[in-house]
Design an enzyme around this catalytic site. Structure first.
Site, PDB file in Angstrom:
ATOM      1  N   SER A   1       0.775  -1.187  -0.098  1.00 54.07           N
ATOM      2  CA  SER A   1       0.031   0.153  -0.030  1.00 54.07           C
ATOM      3  C   SER A   1       0.955   1.064   0.056  1.00 54.07           C
ATOM      4  O   SER A   1       1.610   1.444   0.929  1.00 54.07           O
ATOM      5  CB  SER A   1      -0.878   0.089   1.257  1.00 54.07           C
ATOM      6  OG  SER A   1      -1.256   1.248   1.483  1.00 54.07           O
TER       7      SER A   1
ATOM      8  N   HIS B   1      -1.219  -1.487  -4.206  1.00 51.14           N
ATOM      9  CA  HIS B   1      -2.295  -0.858  -3.723  1.00 51.14           C
ATOM     10  C   HIS B   1      -2.362   0.632  -3.514  1.00 51.14           C
ATOM     11  O   HIS B   1      -1.573   1.142  -2.935  1.00 51.14           O
ATOM     12  CB  HIS B   1      -2.619  -1.709  -2.412  1.00 51.14           C
ATOM     13  CG  HIS B   1      -3.716  -1.478  -1.818  1.00 51.14           C
ATOM     14  ND1 HIS B   1      -4.974  -2.272  -1.794  1.00 51.14           N
ATOM     15  CD2 HIS B   1      -4.192  -0.661  -0.738  1.00 51.14           C
ATOM     16  CE1 HIS B   1      -5.973  -1.955  -1.170  1.00 51.14           C
ATOM     17  NE2 HIS B   1      -5.505  -0.949  -0.349  1.00 51.14           N
TER      18      HIS B   1
ATOM     19  N   ASP C   1      -6.899  -6.571   4.190  1.00 49.51           N
ATOM     20  CA  ASP C   1      -6.146  -4.991   4.345  1.00 49.51           C
ATOM     21  C   ASP C   1      -6.246  -4.496   5.906  1.00 49.51           C
ATOM     22  O   ASP C   1      -7.169  -4.410   6.426  1.00 49.51           O
ATOM     23  CB  ASP C   1      -6.883  -4.443   3.455  1.00 49.51           C
ATOM     24  CG  ASP C   1      -6.229  -2.912   3.176  1.00 49.51           C
ATOM     25  OD1 ASP C   1      -5.385  -2.393   3.820  1.00 49.51           O
ATOM     26  OD2 ASP C   1      -7.010  -2.243   2.387  1.00 49.51           O
ATOM     27  N   GLY C   2      -5.109  -4.423   6.323  1.00 48.53           N
ATOM     28  CA  GLY C   2      -4.824  -3.744   7.557  1.00 48.53           C
ATOM     29  C   GLY C   2      -4.198  -4.422   8.542  1.00 48.53           C
ATOM     30  O   GLY C   2      -4.534  -5.413   9.136  1.00 48.53           O
ATOM     31  N   GLY C   3      -2.856  -3.883   9.143  1.00 52.52           N
ATOM     32  CA  GLY C   3      -2.349  -4.737  10.048  1.00 52.52           C
ATOM     33  C   GLY C   3      -1.657  -6.054   9.765  1.00 52.52           C
ATOM     34  O   GLY C   3      -1.337  -6.744  10.485  1.00 52.52           O
TER      35      GLY C   3
ATOM     36  N   MET D   1      -9.136   8.019  -0.626  1.00 52.64           N
ATOM     37  CA  MET D   1      -9.699   8.405   0.581  1.00 52.64           C
ATOM     38  C   MET D   1     -10.427   9.893   0.181  1.00 52.64           C
ATOM     39  O   MET D   1      -9.882  10.642  -0.223  1.00 52.64           O
ATOM     40  CB  MET D   1      -9.334   8.389   1.836  1.00 52.64           C
ATOM     41  CG  MET D   1      -8.525   7.274   2.335  1.00 52.64           C
ATOM     42  SD  MET D   1      -7.827   6.952   3.783  1.00 52.64           S
ATOM     43  CE  MET D   1      -6.737   5.284   3.746  1.00 52.64           C
TER      44      MET D   1
ATOM     45  N   ASP E   1      -4.770   3.486  -1.992  1.00 52.62           N
ATOM     46  CA  ASP E   1      -5.830   3.823  -1.279  1.00 52.62           C
ATOM     47  C   ASP E   1      -6.362   5.130  -1.479  1.00 52.62           C
ATOM     48  O   ASP E   1      -5.904   6.076  -1.230  1.00 52.62           O
ATOM     49  CB  ASP E   1      -5.328   3.897   0.390  1.00 52.62           C
ATOM     50  CG  ASP E   1      -5.019   2.303   0.870  1.00 52.62           C
ATOM     51  OD1 ASP E   1      -6.154   1.583   0.757  1.00 52.62           O
ATOM     52  OD2 ASP E   1      -4.076   2.170   1.337  1.00 52.62           O
TER      53      ASP E   1
ATOM     54  N   GLY F   1      -0.981   1.664   9.612  1.00 45.49           N
ATOM     55  CA  GLY F   1      -0.270   1.830  10.551  1.00 45.49           C
ATOM     56  C   GLY F   1      -1.041   1.204  11.893  1.00 45.49           C
ATOM     57  O   GLY F   1      -0.610   1.387  13.197  1.00 45.49           O
TER      58      GLY F   1
ATOM     59  N   GLY G   1       1.067  -2.056   4.233  1.00 42.55           N
ATOM     60  CA  GLY G   1       1.673  -0.794   4.188  1.00 42.55           C
ATOM     61  C   GLY G   1       2.848  -0.642   5.015  1.00 42.55           C
ATOM     62  O   GLY G   1       3.964  -0.609   4.453  1.00 42.55           O
TER      63      GLY G   1
ATOM     64  N   MET H   1     -11.726  -5.964   5.538  1.00 44.83           N
ATOM     65  CA  MET H   1     -10.876  -5.213   6.150  1.00 44.83           C
ATOM     66  C   MET H   1     -10.708  -5.641   7.581  1.00 44.83           C
ATOM     67  O   MET H   1     -11.457  -6.071   8.241  1.00 44.83           O
ATOM     68  CB  MET H   1     -11.427  -3.761   5.994  1.00 44.83           C
ATOM     69  CG  MET H   1     -11.723  -3.021   4.935  1.00 44.83           C
ATOM     70  SD  MET H   1     -10.123  -2.417   4.173  1.00 44.83           S
ATOM     71  CE  MET H   1      -9.352  -1.478   5.546  1.00 44.83           C
TER      72      MET H   1
ATOM     73  N   HIS I   1      -8.245   0.810  -4.280  1.00 48.75           N
ATOM     74  CA  HIS I   1      -9.197   0.697  -3.126  1.00 48.75           C
ATOM     75  C   HIS I   1      -9.891   1.992  -2.907  1.00 48.75           C
ATOM     76  O   HIS I   1      -9.169   3.036  -2.357  1.00 48.75           O
ATOM     77  CB  HIS I   1      -8.514   0.194  -1.986  1.00 48.75           C
ATOM     78  CG  HIS I   1      -9.215   0.031  -0.549  1.00 48.75           C
ATOM     79  ND1 HIS I   1      -8.473  -0.117   0.681  1.00 48.75           N
ATOM     80  CD2 HIS I   1     -10.374   0.087  -0.401  1.00 48.75           C
ATOM     81  CE1 HIS I   1      -9.638  -0.368   1.677  1.00 48.75           C
ATOM     82  NE2 HIS I   1     -10.683  -0.238   1.027  1.00 48.75           N
TER      83      HIS I   1
ATOM     84  N   MET J   1     -12.464   4.245  -1.014  1.00 42.68           N
ATOM     85  CA  MET J   1     -12.918   4.472   0.255  1.00 42.68           C
ATOM     86  C   MET J   1     -13.540   5.939   0.097  1.00 42.68           C
ATOM     87  O   MET J   1     -13.145   7.016   0.521  1.00 42.68           O
ATOM     88  CB  MET J   1     -12.175   4.740   1.504  1.00 42.68           C
ATOM     89  CG  MET J   1     -11.541   3.163   1.689  1.00 42.68           C
ATOM     90  SD  MET J   1      -9.810   3.055   2.604  1.00 42.68           S
ATOM     91  CE  MET J   1      -8.782   3.014   1.444  1.00 42.68           C
TER      92      MET J   1
END
Ligand code: DX5
Ligand code: ZN
Length: 230
Positions: free
Chosen positions: A10, A35, A179-181, A39, A37, A149, A201, A141, A68, A70
């Site tokens: 990401s 990826h 996606d995430g962590g 937003m 993002d 982060g 990321g 997600m 992605h 958002m």
């Protein structure tokens, strides 16, 4: 057929002053997708990047671009991202109603682009049921969308397993992205449950050696996936 695990770095965690270099590094390390993002400061509190970044990156890498979205108005913006060169476009189930989701998926696929549907942590997997047979990918997600982060939300791997079950029942096999962590500790957990694509990321761009970090996460995810499938 066994699908290898692929990493989707990401760029939200990349160095924007040297974005081309960072993308080249992860491309050489074997990134599956880049990826991006997007937003809008409305669907999520943060504001990041949009169409011009996709257009510029398309010119500087051969790695497919996974966008992605958002944003609150995906149906308006989808044609712009298609035109800009997105290879995969992900729309959130929460951003549109059921008809809007079906329309978005059709619009993306009719343009010859891969279509995906995403769900936030609190959204049940049943939200993807109306389109699961039409999409190329389901994005689970594992943090609240908006920022990189953050820590992986426990139990997200159960939602991956639910997507696998639903797809099997329907006789389809969309890719499953998380996606995430995601990093060395969490990648094996989601891959053992059936994740194909891992968005990373911080775990990649925040590492001293992003290329090595990418390969390590891919290796441990792949191992867990093989064991999970055995
Ligand atoms: C969060 C974004 C993620 C984020 C991942 O809303 O969708 O793609 O950049 O970052 P890490 O891997 O650091 O959690
Ligand atoms: Zn993302």
């Amino acid at each position: 057929m066994f699908t290898p695990v692929r990493i989707c770095p990401s760029i939200l965690s990349a160095d924007f002053a040297h974005l081309g270099d960072d993308v080249a590094t992860v491309a050489a390390a074997g990134a599956g997708y880049i990826h991006i993002d997007v937003m809008d400061g409305h669907f999520v509190p943060n504001l990041t990047m949009g169409v011009p970044v996709v257009k510029q990156l398309k010119r500087c890498t051969d790695v497919p671009l996974d966008v992605h979205l958002m944003i609150s108005n995906p149906l308006t913006q989808l044609p712009w991202f298609i035109e800009a060169g997105a290879d995969m476009l992900t729309v959130h189930a929460e951003a549109v109603d059921e008809q809007g989701l079906a329309d978005a998926v059709r619009l993306i696929r009719d343009a010859g682009v891969q279509a995906a549907v995403a769900v936030k942590p609190a959204t049940p997997i049943s939200a993807v049921a109306p389109v699961i047979e039409e999409v190329d990918m389901v994005l689970v997600m594992s943090v609240e969308p908006g920022f990189s982060g953050q820590s992986y939300l426990e139990g997200s791997e159960d939602k991956v397993a639910e997507v696998v079950r639903m797809a099997r029942e329907r006789g389809c096999a969309p890719l499953i992205q998380v996606d995430g962590g995601i990093g060395r500790e969490t990648a094996p957990r989601v891959c053992a449950c059936g994740a194909d694509l891992l968005v990373c990321g911080n775990a990649v761009f925040g590492a001293d050696d992003p290329a090595q970090a990418l390969r390590d996460i891919q290796t441990c995810g792949q191992r867990a996936r093989k064991e999970g499938a055995a």
